[in-house]
Design a protein around this motif. Structure first.
Motif, PDB file in Angstrom:
ATOM      1  N   ALA A   1      -2.629   4.501  -5.834  1.00 55.91           N
ATOM      2  CA  ALA A   1      -2.339   5.533  -5.303  1.00 55.91           C
ATOM      3  C   ALA A   1       0.050   4.918  -5.212  1.00 55.91           C
ATOM      4  N   LEU A   2      -0.644   3.422  -4.377  1.00 59.74           N
ATOM      5  CA  LEU A   2       0.980   3.421  -4.573  1.00 59.74           C
ATOM      6  C   LEU A   2       1.579   2.219  -5.482  1.00 59.74           C
ATOM      7  N   ALA A   3       1.140   2.319  -7.063  1.00 59.57           N
ATOM      8  CA  ALA A   3       1.301   1.603  -8.300  1.00 59.57           C
ATOM      9  C   ALA A   3       3.169   2.322  -8.552  1.00 59.57           C
ATOM     10  N   ASP A   4       2.724   3.293  -8.071  1.00 60.22           N
ATOM     11  CA  ASP A   4       4.403   4.094  -8.474  1.00 60.22           C
ATOM     12  C   ASP A   4       5.554   3.880  -7.581  1.00 60.22           C
ATOM     13  N   GLY A   5       4.690   2.624  -6.219  1.00 64.44           N
ATOM     14  CA  GLY A   5       5.799   2.175  -5.584  1.00 64.44           C
ATOM     15  C   GLY A   5       5.476   3.497  -3.885  1.00 64.44           C
ATOM     16  N   PRO A   6       6.206   2.884  -2.919  1.00 68.18           N
ATOM     17  CA  PRO A   6       5.844   2.951  -1.491  1.00 68.18           C
ATOM     18  C   PRO A   6       5.926   4.684  -1.015  1.00 68.18           C
ATOM     19  N   LEU A   7       4.740   4.755  -0.142  1.00 69.88           N
ATOM     20  CA  LEU A   7       4.181   6.057   0.298  1.00 69.88           C
ATOM     21  C   LEU A   7       4.406   5.470   1.557  1.00 69.88           C
ATOM     22  N   PRO A   8       4.866   7.075   2.440  1.00 67.90           N
ATOM     23  CA  PRO A   8       4.825   7.462   3.272  1.00 67.90           C
ATOM     24  C   PRO A   8       3.310   7.735   3.582  1.00 67.90           C
ATOM     25  N   ALA A   9       2.358   6.981   5.204  1.00 66.56           N
ATOM     26  CA  ALA A   9       0.641   6.764   5.565  1.00 66.56           C
ATOM     27  C   ALA A   9       0.590   8.496   5.501  1.00 66.56           C
TER      28      ALA A   9
ATOM     29  N   GLU B   1      -4.587  -7.540   2.933  1.00 64.86           N
ATOM     30  CA  GLU B   1      -3.473  -8.862   2.927  1.00 64.86           C
ATOM     31  C   GLU B   1      -2.431  -8.129   1.468  1.00 64.86           C
ATOM     32  N   LEU B   2      -3.407  -6.982   0.969  1.00 64.42           N
ATOM     33  CA  LEU B   2      -2.639  -6.716  -0.506  1.00 64.42           C
ATOM     34  C   LEU B   2      -1.391  -5.357  -0.397  1.00 64.42           C
ATOM     35  N   LEU B   3      -2.052  -4.294   1.536  1.00 65.33           N
ATOM     36  CA  LEU B   3      -1.737  -3.367   1.548  1.00 65.33           C
ATOM     37  C   LEU B   3      -0.573  -4.209   3.038  1.00 65.33           C
ATOM     38  N   VAL B   4       1.307  -3.713   2.929  1.00 64.08           N
ATOM     39  CA  VAL B   4       2.050  -3.983   3.716  1.00 64.08           C
ATOM     40  C   VAL B   4       2.614  -2.865   4.904  1.00 64.08           C
ATOM     41  N   GLY B   5       2.125  -2.220   5.840  1.00 61.65           N
ATOM     42  CA  GLY B   5       3.855  -1.322   6.542  1.00 61.65           C
ATOM     43  C   GLY B   5       4.999  -2.016   6.572  1.00 61.65           C
ATOM     44  N   ARG B   6       5.894  -0.816   6.770  1.00 68.78           N
ATOM     45  CA  ARG B   6       7.474  -1.446   7.030  1.00 68.78           C
ATOM     46  C   ARG B   6       7.135  -0.506   8.551  1.00 68.78           C
ATOM     47  N   PRO B   7       8.579  -0.160   8.656  1.00 69.61           N
ATOM     48  CA  PRO B   7       8.608  -0.285   9.645  1.00 69.61           C
ATOM     49  C   PRO B   7       9.218   1.722   9.681  1.00 69.61           C
ATOM     50  N   ASP B   8       9.680   1.897   8.527  1.00 68.63           N
ATOM     51  CA  ASP B   8       9.294   3.622   8.678  1.00 68.63           C
ATOM     52  C   ASP B   8       8.348   3.808   7.798  1.00 68.63           C
ATOM     53  N   GLY B   9       7.364   3.528   8.027  1.00 71.25           N
ATOM     54  CA  GLY B   9       5.970   3.997   8.185  1.00 71.25           C
ATOM     55  C   GLY B   9       5.345   4.519   7.026  1.00 71.25           C
ATOM     56  N   SER B  10       6.190   3.884   5.988  1.00 71.72           N
ATOM     57  CA  SER B  10       5.499   3.493   4.660  1.00 71.72           C
ATOM     58  C   SER B  10       4.960   2.854   4.318  1.00 71.72           C
ATOM     59  N   VAL B  11       4.040   2.402   3.460  1.00 69.57           N
ATOM     60  CA  VAL B  11       3.595   1.620   2.615  1.00 69.57           C
ATOM     61  C   VAL B  11       3.640   0.816   1.474  1.00 69.57           C
ATOM     62  N   ILE B  12       3.472  -0.504   1.065  1.00 69.16           N
ATOM     63  CA  ILE B  12       3.592  -0.807   0.331  1.00 69.16           C
ATOM     64  C   ILE B  12       3.568  -1.924  -0.704  1.00 69.16           C
ATOM     65  N   ARG B  13       2.869  -2.276  -1.491  1.00 68.51           N
ATOM     66  CA  ARG B  13       1.985  -3.841  -1.991  1.00 68.51           C
ATOM     67  C   ARG B  13       2.590  -4.412  -1.911  1.00 68.51           C
TER      68      ARG B  13
END
Length: 324
Positions: free
Chosen positions: A21-29, A58-70
């Motif tokens: 689902a994140l292949a096209d870029g980060p998404l909000p949780a 290990e392969l999913l990383v959360g960011r402070p804005d609530g989004s998730v990135i590979r």
């Protein structure tokens, strides 16, 4: 006894779906959870489940804005280095260790390709290596560095000259940024040692969330850049670990009335070397007590961690410290 019924979907299935689902870029949780709900047709897929999945992956990383990135997208533009023995350019195997932990983590699960499109693979028969096609590794002198740069989800490989490395001031900034996110607790068991690549991968990921350009220039390999007990842990530290497990071999205490400036200085020096404050204080105090003119005897026992025995003098007077 009835065998436990495996839960479905499994963590691996959830992680694979999230990565797709994140292949096209980060998404909000919340958006990621919505896509996962459609995939599994389950109302239990919510932002809280995504948060728990990110904590375990290990392969999913959360960011402070609530989004998730590979992880691989977060590594975009980052340069990792590895030291090699002499190579004339014909080698296909790159012996890897903690220095390439983030890349190896992605390679194990999702695979990794060179910029040319040729796939990389892990070495077989128990060897910690990355294997590529003929000619993928450049010629280097003995102990020279090669760099692996993430570009477009692939890896570009090149030899690294000493002039390409960061200067000491900039290198110190990278070291401090990584050590802020790296777990510096002592590893006591073989199981904990196996978690070091996971901890280092997480530290790199979180440091890049804080500063996306942190690793845009070649540095020393990560295991050299950070003060990690990697190669010596099973040798040098094993004896200390055994002693620490024995009753009465060590104690814990607190210091009252420490000047604030001194406390900040200890913490700053500890961060510089990737240690905890306790680790640095123990080393500094041990050096002061047993390895300086303040000591009664510059000698020590065979391990160097116990105070020397006071040799009886010709009189009954207490021993005097030698002047500095």
């Amino acid at each position: 006894m009835t065998e436990p019924i495996p839960l479905t979907p499994s963590d691996e299935e959830l992680e694979s779906t999230a990565l797709l689902a994140l292949a096209d870029g980060p998404l909000p949780a919340t958006d990621l959870a919505s896509r996962m709900r459609r995939r599994f047709r389950s109302r239990t897929m919510d932002a809280r489940l995504v948060e728990m999945l990110v904590e375990r992956s290990e392969l999913l990383v959360g960011r402070p804005d609530g989004s998730v990135i590979r992880l691989i997208d977060l590594l975009e533009g980052s340069v990792f280095t590895q030291r090699m023995p002499h190579s004339d350019g014909s080698r296909r195997d790159l012996w890897s260790d903690l220095a390439l932990a983030p890349l190896v983590s992605w390679l194990v699960r999702e695979g990794l390709c060179l910029a040319s499109g040729d796939p990389l693979s892990l070495g077989q028969l128990g060897h910690a290596t990355i294997v590529g096609p003929a000619g993928w590794l450049p010629p280097v002198r003995p102990g020279g560095l090669v760099s692996l740069t993430v570009r477009g989800g692939s890896v570009a490989v090149a030899a690294v000259d000493d002039d390409d490395l960061l200067d000491p001031r900039a290198e110190g900034r990278v070291r401090r940024a990584l050590t802020r996110h790296y777990r510096t607790s002592t590893w006591w068991t073989e199981e904990d040692l196996a978690e070091q690549p996971v901890a280092l991968t997480a530290a790199v990921a979180h440091a890049l969330v804080e500063d996306p350009d942190l690793l845009e220039r070649p540095t020393l390999p990560l295991d050299e850049l950070l003060y990690l007990a990697v190669r010596t842990c099973e040798q040098d530290h094993h004896l200390r670990d055994l002693a620490a497990w024995r009753p009465g071999e060590n104690v814990s205490f607190s210091i009252s009335g420490m000047p604030d400036a001194l406390h900040h200085e200890i913490q700053a020096r500890a961060r510089r070397y990737g240690m905890s404050g306790d680790q640095y204080a123990i080393l500094a105090l041990g050096h002061l007590c047993w390895r300086t003119p303040f000591a009664e005897d510059l000698g020590g026992d065979e391990w160097g961690w116990e105070p020397p025995h006071v040799r009886p003098g010709p009189s009954s007077d207490p021993p005097r410290l030698r002047p500095v």
